[in-house]
Enzyme design. Structure first.
Site, PDB file in Angstrom:
ATOM      1  N   ASP A   1      20.023  -9.229 -14.200  1.00 15.80           N
ATOM      2  CA  ASP A   1      18.915  -8.276 -14.318  1.00 15.80           C
ATOM      3  C   ASP A   1      19.023  -7.610 -15.689  1.00 15.80           C
ATOM      4  OD1 ASP A   1      17.237  -6.080 -14.201  1.00 15.80           O
ATOM      5  OD2 ASP A   1      17.786  -5.540 -12.131  1.00 15.80           O
ATOM      6  N   HIS A   2      18.129  -7.967 -16.570  1.00 16.94           N
ATOM      7  CA  HIS A   2      18.245  -7.505 -17.953  1.00 16.94           C
ATOM      8  C   HIS A   2      17.909  -6.022 -18.114  1.00 16.94           C
ATOM      9  CE1 HIS A   2      19.150  -7.986 -22.009  1.00 16.94           C
ATOM     10  NE2 HIS A   2      18.272  -8.902 -22.388  1.00 16.94           N
ATOM     11  N   ARG A   3      17.493  -5.374 -17.018  1.00 18.24           N
ATOM     12  CA  ARG A   3      17.291  -3.925 -17.122  1.00 18.24           C
ATOM     13  C   ARG A   3      18.629  -3.217 -17.219  1.00 18.24           C
ATOM     14  NH1 ARG A   3      13.910  -2.879 -11.810  1.00 18.24           N
ATOM     15  NH2 ARG A   3      15.640  -4.193 -11.094  1.00 18.24           N
TER      16      ARG A   3
END
Ligand code: CAO
Length: 541
Positions: free
Chosen positions: A513-515
């Site tokens: 999850d690149h967040r």
């Protein structure tokens, strides 16, 4: 007896746009047999008498005139059952005359303050006293041209589209959906092009436009519509799309809440039929999970396709698990910005060791695949990179890092994909992990998993190693933040100490999850994991 096309008023010919019955259908006097359409209106032609259809004499696209034979009805079996309906032609005359739309010309014109204002009224409705406004495509302030749809009216048996007959700007729309109107009722007021537009341009001042219109008796200055901006023209154009559908189809759509403008018409000239409406509704009901997200997030839905048009098809209902998986996958894919990173782990030594103790494990009832080694290595890697064992809080404010390690294992079952969880996986040895994975996979396939087995996961492994493939992009099992995809190991040449050596390489794919997980975090995770798998002695440290 013959079923005959009733009086068409001053229309000479109409087109058959829908055939509503088949031979041997039993019909009531009011049941529609066909739908006909002129330039301006569509109308259902009822049977006129109860009976059994013995012949249909028309085809889609046929042009018919008054008195044309539509088909034959055997009334013998139902004689007397519906005599109140009267003969067909009488029935049609009483219910809706398509010629009425012919009269939808501007009913009143006034030249006021140098502009020509026209009032658009309900045309002559024949014997019908009142009709209902079922669609309003006109938007005050929008530009219209002859033929643009303004409103659709509907009586018991016929629907009638009222188009604009002039080029100009709509000043006011005087009706709303659901209004009952009769011949002469005011539908809209328009300013004919060259009058209002020129005046507005010349004055170049919004208030001037108000003054001009205030002079029109029915148009107070305060109610002055804004001229159409680019923004409000777009919906006007969309709303103005002509929808071809008979009254019964429109009624059905209204009753079951189907927006006709979203239904692809399969009939002649894109006409929407009752079957189209039912198919649209059925598709929505069958995909409640699929459609919920696109609707709320504004993502356009994939239009329904009638695959049977292109060849034989078979509908296989999805299982409850498959539907749930579909929902989970779509939710995760739409909510989480995924990045997938690939790396090979050198498992030459791991494989030698596995082969060496395989029989020993088998004697304990344990089937030792590479998977438990991977689980063990993942647990240790997570300990070194705890962010990947976390979850983003629902409000997006915090990363919740868990001090426990529960590994989910994706298991393929006949009912669909399930992900049982090995709780406290970091506390177990490789043989115990193998036994636990085997037990959960068997429980999954025999539908014996408890709810407890399926909850609390912190990180998921999806292994296609028993199948093949060099890498794939696994979808994160939200609210986890990462998932490891495992491919099939293959022997590849690896450059070692000045020579190529054949070594077993295990393809790994980490989606994160690149967040909350950066590329650096993902890269470090993969470096640690591949190092542990390359030298499994380190797992004992
Ligand atoms: N490379 C090469 N061979 C592999 C391998 C890999 N990465 N992983 C497993 N194998 C081999 C095993 O060693 C075994 O062969 P041997 O008997 O010769 O040792 C064979 O493949 C079968 O293994 P398995 O499937 O019985 O056991 P597993 O521990 O590898 O997998 C499980 C268990 C439950 C993960 C698996 O059965 C399964 O269901 N996989 C599908 C998961 C899935 O659907 N993922 C997709 C999710 S996204 O759509």
């Amino acid at each position: 007896m013959n079923i005959v096309l009733p009086s068409l008023g001053d229309i000479e010919e109409v087109e058959v746009t829908e055939i509503c019955v088949a031979v041997s259908d039993v019909v009531g006097a009011d049941d529609p047999i066909i739908v006909i359409e002129s330039d301006k209106a569509s109308m259902e032609v009822p049977a006129g008498n109860a009976g059994t259809i013995v012949e249909i004499s028309v085809a889609l696209g046929d042009q018919l005139g008054e008195g044309a034979i539509i088909g034959k009805l055997d009334t013998a079996s139902t004689e007397g059952a519906d005599s109140a309906a009267g003969p067909t032609s009488q029935q049609s005359d009483d219910t809706g005359n398509p010629s009425a739309a012919k009269d939808s010309e501007p009913s009143e014109q006034a030249r006021v303050g140098g502009q020509q204002v026209v009032q658009i009224s309900v045309p002559d409705l024949g014997d019908i006293d009142e009709v209902e406004v079922i669609e309003v495509a006109a938007i005050a302030g929008s530009q219209v041209a002859p033929g643009d749809l303004l409103v659709v009216l509907e009586s018991d048996k016929a629907s009638m589209e009222i188009p604009a007959e002039v080029t100009g700007v709509l000043l006011e729309v005087n009706v709303a959906v659901g209004d009952q109107v009769s011949a002469g009722s005011l539908l809209a007021t328009a300013s004919i092009e060259g009058a209002l537009q020129d005046d507005v341009m010349a004055e170049d001042c919004p208030s001037q436009e108000g003054e001009t219109l205030a002079a029109a008796p029915s148009q107070p200055a305060a109610a002055m519509p804004e001229p159409a901006s680019e923004d409000n023209m777009a919906p006007a154009a969309a709303a103005g799309r002509q929808i071809y559908a008979g009254p019964a189809t429109r009624r059905l759509a209204r009753e079951i809440g189907v927006p006709l403008e979203q239904v692809e018409g399969s009939g002649n000239r894109g006409r929407v039929t009752k079957d189209d409406v039912k198919a649209w509704a059925k598709a929505r009901i069958n995909q409640p999970a699929m459609t919920s997200t696109p609707v709320t997030s504004g993502i356009p839905h994939v239009p329904a396709v009638d695959f049977a048009k292109f060849g034989d098809v078979e509908e296989q209902p999805l299982t409850r698990i498959q539907k749930q998986v579909a929902l989970n996958m779509q939710r995760s894919w739409l909510n989480i910005p995924h990045v997938t990173q690939h790396a090979n782990a050198d498992i030459e030594d791991l494989e030698s060791f596995r082969q060496s103790i395989k029989v020993e494990a088998q004697n304990q009832g344990i089937k030792l695949s590479p998977l438990p080694f991977i689980i063990k290595a993942v647990c240790q890697t997570l300990a070194a990179h705890p962010k990947l064992n976390g979850s983003l809080s629902a409000d997006g404010e915090n990363l919740v890092v868990k001090h426990y390690t529960n590994i989910g294992i994706a298991v393929d079952t006949p009912e669909g994909l399930v992900v049982p969880v090995i709780r406290g996986a970091d506390q177990l040895g490789i043989l115990a992990l193998a036994g636990k994975a085997q037990e959960l996979a068997e429980k999954a396939r025999s539908k014996k998993l408890a709810l407890d087995d399926l909850s609390g996961g912190t990180f998921t492994i999806s292994s296609l190693g028993n199948i093949g493939g060099t890498g794939f992009t696994p979808i994160i099992n939200a609210p986890e933040v990462a998932i490891l995809g495992v491919g099939k190991s293959v022997i590849q040449p690896v450059w070692q100490e000045g020579a190529f050596e054949p070594r077993l390489q295990l393809p790994l794919s980490l989606s994160y999850d690149h967040r909350v997980i950066n590329g650096v975090d993902g890269g470090n995770f993969m470096v640690t994991l591949t190092a542990l798998l390359a030298d499994i002695r380190r797992l004992a440290l």
